[in-house]
Design an enzyme around this catalytic site. Structure first.
Site, short mmCIF file in Angstrom:
data_model
loop_
_atom_site.label_atom_id
_atom_site.label_comp_id
_atom_site.label_asym_id
_atom_site.label_seq_id
_atom_site.Cartn_x
_atom_site.Cartn_y
_atom_site.Cartn_z
N ARG A 171 16.39 11.68 -0.17
CA ARG A 171 15.29 11.33 0.96
C ARG A 171 13.97 11.74 0.13
O ARG A 171 13.03 11.96 0.90
CB ARG A 171 15.72 12.10 2.08
CG ARG A 171 16.48 11.68 2.90
CD ARG A 171 16.82 12.59 4.32
NE ARG A 171 17.72 12.34 4.99
CZ ARG A 171 18.97 12.68 5.22
NH1 ARG A 171 19.17 13.98 4.15
NH2 ARG A 171 19.94 12.21 5.91
N LYS B 58 3.74 1.32 -3.96
CA LYS B 58 4.55 0.27 -3.61
C LYS B 58 5.79 0.55 -4.50
O LYS B 58 5.38 0.14 -5.90
CB LYS B 58 4.00 -0.95 -3.73
CG LYS B 58 3.14 -1.28 -2.46
CD LYS B 58 2.52 -2.96 -2.61
CE LYS B 58 1.93 -3.09 -1.39
NZ LYS B 58 1.51 -4.56 -1.24
N GLU C 87 -3.55 -10.39 -13.05
CA GLU C 87 -3.91 -9.40 -12.00
C GLU C 87 -5.19 -8.92 -12.19
O GLU C 87 -5.71 -8.68 -11.25
CB GLU C 87 -2.84 -8.34 -11.98
CG GLU C 87 -1.34 -8.62 -11.31
CD GLU C 87 -1.53 -8.77 -9.87
OE1 GLU C 87 -2.63 -8.43 -9.32
OE2 GLU C 87 -0.59 -9.20 -9.10
N LYS D 290 -8.36 -0.64 -7.45
CA LYS D 290 -7.08 -0.69 -6.76
C LYS D 290 -7.28 0.68 -6.09
O LYS D 290 -6.83 0.70 -4.68
CB LYS D 290 -6.13 -1.03 -7.47
CG LYS D 290 -4.65 -0.73 -6.49
CD LYS D 290 -3.22 -1.31 -7.26
CE LYS D 290 -2.36 -1.34 -6.55
NZ LYS D 290 -1.03 -1.90 -7.07
N GLU E 220 -1.34 -0.60 3.92
CA GLU E 220 -1.48 -2.04 3.82
C GLU E 220 -1.81 -2.61 5.19
O GLU E 220 -1.33 -3.72 5.72
CB GLU E 220 -0.50 -3.01 3.19
CG GLU E 220 -0.92 -4.29 2.73
CD GLU E 220 0.42 -4.90 1.76
OE1 GLU E 220 -0.38 -5.56 0.94
OE2 GLU E 220 1.35 -4.90 2.19
N ARG F 128 -6.28 -3.13 2.62
CA ARG F 128 -5.48 -3.37 1.24
C ARG F 128 -4.79 -4.73 1.08
O ARG F 128 -4.37 -5.12 0.30
CB ARG F 128 -4.26 -2.06 1.29
CG ARG F 128 -3.29 -2.30 0.12
CD ARG F 128 -2.57 -1.05 -0.06
NE ARG F 128 -1.77 -1.08 -1.33
CZ ARG F 128 -0.75 0.00 -1.74
NH1 ARG F 128 -0.77 0.99 -0.94
NH2 ARG F 128 -0.23 -0.44 -2.94
N ASN G 5 -3.62 -8.82 -2.05
CA ASN G 5 -2.67 -9.82 -1.95
C ASN G 5 -3.25 -11.07 -2.42
O ASN G 5 -2.39 -12.23 -2.54
CB ASN G 5 -2.07 -10.15 -0.73
CG ASN G 5 -1.23 -8.87 -0.11
OD1 ASN G 5 -0.45 -8.39 -1.14
ND2 ASN G 5 -1.30 -8.40 0.82
N HIS H 155 -1.23 -13.93 -3.95
CA HIS H 155 0.18 -13.70 -4.03
C HIS H 155 0.84 -14.57 -3.16
O HIS H 155 2.06 -14.75 -3.34
CB HIS H 155 0.28 -12.17 -3.76
CG HIS H 155 0.03 -11.35 -4.71
ND1 HIS H 155 -1.15 -11.16 -5.33
CD2 HIS H 155 0.84 -10.37 -5.57
CE1 HIS H 155 -0.97 -10.36 -6.26
NE2 HIS H 155 0.10 -10.04 -6.52
N HIS I 237 3.87 -15.77 -5.07
CA HIS I 237 5.35 -15.32 -4.83
C HIS I 237 6.14 -16.55 -4.41
O HIS I 237 7.38 -16.62 -4.84
CB HIS I 237 5.24 -14.34 -3.67
CG HIS I 237 4.96 -13.03 -3.97
ND1 HIS I 237 4.70 -11.93 -3.15
CD2 HIS I 237 4.97 -12.50 -5.28
CE1 HIS I 237 4.34 -10.91 -3.74
NE2 HIS I 237 4.47 -11.12 -5.10
N HIS J 222 5.41 -12.85 -13.21
CA HIS J 222 4.56 -12.62 -11.88
C HIS J 222 3.05 -12.95 -12.19
O HIS J 222 2.58 -13.44 -11.17
CB HIS J 222 4.52 -11.15 -11.48
CG HIS J 222 3.90 -10.69 -10.39
ND1 HIS J 222 4.15 -10.94 -9.19
CD2 HIS J 222 2.92 -9.87 -10.15
CE1 HIS J 222 3.32 -10.50 -8.28
NE2 HIS J 222 2.39 -10.02 -8.90
#
Length: 357
Positions: free
Chosen positions: A121, A143, A185, A225, A235, A239, A243, A246, A250, A262
């Site tokens: 955990r 992330k 990016e 960032k 997000e 935030r 994206n 993306h 994606h 990517h």
């Protein structure tokens, strides 16, 4: 050494950027953690280059290091590989007082981060990104995720590191395609921020320029960032701006099935999206051409025949950013002026000029 500090409600950490930091890893980690077991996770491309070197510095600082590697590539961002790493840690009697260090690119950071987030955990976590993409983007922000079939990053958690160590010298061992991938990016972030960051981008005309300016590019990208993440860690609001590029990126990345990196997909996605908004009069005239010029300067792809595939629409509709029947599209009114347009899912094909099956 440049330092970017990230301060969140439940976690604060520093991003350290300087040439030669890799050989100071043990000392830097010892400033954050007391001696403990450490799982040093890399893919099988990075492991032969740096793993033993970093492990030695950690051992000299009093840590018990267990080196784990996995097959390089996006296919390893899977529950199967995650379980295999957790199984090895359990066999070595790792407990909640121990830690995971990701040494590698974005896949390694995502995978090792989710491992740290879920093992017992949650145990301590540090990032040492070795690719340009990871150094300017994925190593910061918390992330962590793995893919499920062809759906990217669908199983994950927000889990911040205790420290990020960036040594730009690791970029010297990258193949040129792997180096320039990260620039997608960087251009994205510079376009969002505008100002001096975009002026810096206008001086980058070759992969050699990327290497020469990599410390500053990392610091500026991470700085922007960090500012966004500190305002919206999970997000739910601003935030989402990160994206940019993306949604379509994606989609083509998934359809390419490994044929696109990517950063290459983000490059394609940004331009396709911005052309739609510019044609609709919602963005400043000429902005798409300005973006294309900067991306093409280092030979990033600027379009793909996959954008004409009927399957693109399904990928876009199934994007994890699709909420309550709407997809939030991030675009630029002008450089440094990002905005979000919410489009109903049933109108996406028409709005983005996508072919329907």
């Amino acid at each position: 050494m440049q330092t970017v500090s990230v301060t969140l409600p439940n976690q604060s950490y520093d991003v350290l950027i300087d040439r030669g930091l890799l050989d100071k890893t043990g000392k830097l980690v010892a400033q954050q953690w007391s001696p403990r077991r450490v799982a040093l996770v890399s893919d099988d491309n990075v492991a032969p280059l740096y793993q033993a070197r970093v492990a030695k510095t950690l051992e000299q600082a009093g840590f018990e290091v267990h080196c784990y590697d996995f097959p390089a590539g996006e296919a390893s961002k899977s529950l199967t590989v995650l379980a295999d790493l957790a199984r090895k840690m359990a066999a070595a009697a790792f407990n909640r007082d121990d830690g995971v260090i990701a040494l590698g690119g974005g896949v390694t950071g995502d995978l090792a981060g989710l491992l740290a987030a879920t093992y017992m955990r949650g145990i301590r976590f540090i990032q040492i990104p070795t690719s340009l993409l990871a150094q300017v983007d994925s190593s910061v922000g918390g992330k962590t995720a793995v893919d499920l079939d062809t759906i990217k990053n669908i199983i994950g958690a927000f889990y911040e590191p205790d420290l990020v160590i960036i040594d730009p010298d690791t970029l010297q061992t990258l193949k040129q395609r792997d180096l320039i991938e990260g620039y997608g990016e960087i251009v994205k972030t510079a376009a969002l921020e505008g100002g001096d960051f975009w002026k810096l981008i206008e001086t980058i005309d070759s992969p050699a320029d990327l290497l020469a300016h990599s410390p500053e590019l990392s610091a500026r990208s991470i700085g922007y960032k960090a500012k966004v993440v500190m305002a919206d860690e999970t997000e739910s609001g601003s935030r989402q701006l990160l994206n940019f590029g993306h949604t379509l990126g994606h989609a083509v990345e998934a359809l390419a099935a490994g044929g696109l990196r990517h950063g290459e997909a983000v490059s394609i996605g940004m331009l396709a999206l911005m052309q739609v908004f510019e044609d609709a009069g919602l963005s400043e005239a000429g902005i798409t051409a300005a973006l294309k010029d900067r991306l093409a300067a280092v030979n990033l792809p600027t379009t793909s025949p996959l954008l004409n595939s009927p399957q693109v629409l399904d990928k876009v509709k199934n994007d994890k950013k699709n909420r309550h029947g709407h997809l939030n599209l991030v675009y630029l009114k002008a450089l440094g002026e990002p905005a979000i347009k919410s489009v109903p899912t049933e109108e996406i094909a028409t709005f983005l000029h996508l072919p329907e099956a």
